[in-house]
Design an enzyme around this catalytic site. Structure first.
Site, PDB file in Angstrom:
ATOM      1  N   ASP A  76      62.207  67.128  73.790  1.00  0.00           N
ATOM      2  CA  ASP A  76      61.674  68.561  74.330  1.00  0.00           C
ATOM      3  C   ASP A  76      61.233  69.352  73.041  1.00  0.00           C
ATOM      4  OD1 ASP A  76      64.475  68.644  73.569  1.00  0.00           O
ATOM      5  OD2 ASP A  76      64.603  70.623  74.482  1.00  0.00           O
ATOM      6  N   GLU A 130      67.483  69.746  74.480  1.00  0.00           N
ATOM      7  CA  GLU A 130      68.045  69.864  73.323  1.00  0.00           C
ATOM      8  C   GLU A 130      67.877  71.528  72.740  1.00  0.00           C
ATOM      9  OE1 GLU A 130      69.218  70.519  68.857  1.00  0.00           O
ATOM     10  OE2 GLU A 130      67.070  70.717  69.931  1.00  0.00           O
TER      11      GLU A 130
END
Length: 357
Positions: A76, A130
């Site tokens: 991400d 994350e």
């Protein structure tokens, strides 16, 4: 065919593959398409066993080597800031996630595809979420549901480190400092008590705060305490009766979460404080044999990691771990985020040499 529909070609060089990944948007919570592409690309290689849980993909070799190394990277990015698609200027590749951390993911994918006979067994972990709240972190979900997938003797987190080894990481804690007052009509302000005005003392304490510096295993960690958000107000003609200041504390890894919270309550003594999110730091651990060997193979120099990374999770699992990736940590999350193409190649070359010598 759109960029998100084009299969990933793991024979591309690291820079080109990074650009391809950057052009594949994957803001936190929207990683499925990229996870699909990563899984499909890895399943094409018979030397890898590939598993998936949610939008987390794990690929492993099973050669019976004496040691297993895990390389991890998150899929991400923070929200796009008019910085996709990617583009190149000289040695620099620009775009959202170039530094944090699609360049590191590209190195992982290149190694996974091309190292069929490494000198250590390898586990490659690609995970989601994350960049958001700790409870959404895909690595944490894997640890809870499939801890055997993460078994390893040593871990390398491909977080941006400028192609240098960064030991440990800071802990992070977010709190809300809540201020109350009495609501009233703005034309008769003396009948109320303005909660927003009470934030002045909180901001004053922050402005006067002197962050601590601490040396651990020869690495200097710098703490930081900052307001990151203020919420308050009812309407343009109302004295507000509530204001909330959100504060982020980045603390050195010699503090526990409990010690960090105690410190914050001391700093904001007299105010209502609520912890909203927290994650522990990780000590450098560079005295561990695996870490010493890795450090020697990658240049022999280490520095402290500023920021929280999932090295802390590996530390909690009892797995020695370091941060090592091609991205520049100072460029992470910036509108003009970029990464050096030479650093991508250098990181891959050093890891390849370490895993094949």
């Amino acid at each position: 065919m759109s960029s998100s529909e084009t299969p990933l070609d793991l024979t591309l060089d690291g820079g080109a593959l990074t650009a391809r990944l950057v052009d594949f948007p994957s803001v936190s919570g929207d990683e499925q398409a990229l996870a699909d592409a990563v899984e499909a690309a890895l399943r094409a290689y018979p030397h890898l066993t590939v598993d998936r849980y949610g939008n987390n993909v794990v690929a492993r070799t099973g050669l019976g080597r004496a040691e297993r190394v895990l390389l991890a990277g998150h899929l991400d990015t923070v929200p796009i800031a008019d910085n996709v698609p990617s583009y190149v200027e000289g040695d620099l590749l620009y775009g959202c996630g170039t530094s944090d951390m699609k360049s590191g993911v590209a190195v992982q994918l290149r190694l996974a595809a091309t190292l069929a006979e490494p000198n250590r067994d390898l586990t490659f972990v690609f995970y989601d979420c994350e960049e958001v709240e700790a409870h959404r972190n895909g690595l944490g979900h894997l640890a809870a549901r499939h801890p055997d997938w993460l078994a390893a003797d040593f871990a390398v987190l491909m977080e941006p480190s400028g192609a240098a080894v960064e030991g440990g990481c800071q802990g992070t804690m977010r709190i809300q400092v809540r201020l109350t007052g009495v609501r009233a009509h703005a034309a008769r302000g003396w009948l109320g008590d303005n909660a927003i005005h009470h934030a002045a003392e909180v901001l004053g304490r922050l402005a006067g705060y002197e962050p601590r510096r601490v040396e651990i295993d020869g690495l200097e960690y710098r703490e930081g305490l900052n307001a990151v958000r203020i919420d308050g107000g009812v309407a343009g003609n109302v004295i507000p009766d509530e204001c909330v200041v959100t504060v982020n504390f980045r603390f050195a890894p010699d503090r526990s979460e409990a010690e960090a919270e105690k410190h914050l309550r001391e700093v904001f003594d007299g105010f209502e404080v609520t912890v909203t999110d927290s994650a522990p730091g990780a000590l450098p651990g560079l005295d561990q044999p695996a870490a010493r060997a890795f450090l020697a193979a990658t240049g022999g120099v280490a520095r402290a990691k500023f920021g929280w990374t999932d090295v802390a999770r590996f530390s909690a699992f009892g797995i020695p771990a370091v941060n090592y990736g091609p991205g520049d940590p100072n460029m992470a999350h910036k509108r003009d985020e970029h990464c050096s193409l030479a650093a991508i190649a250098e990181t891959e070359e050093r890891l390849r040499a370490w895993l094949t010598d």
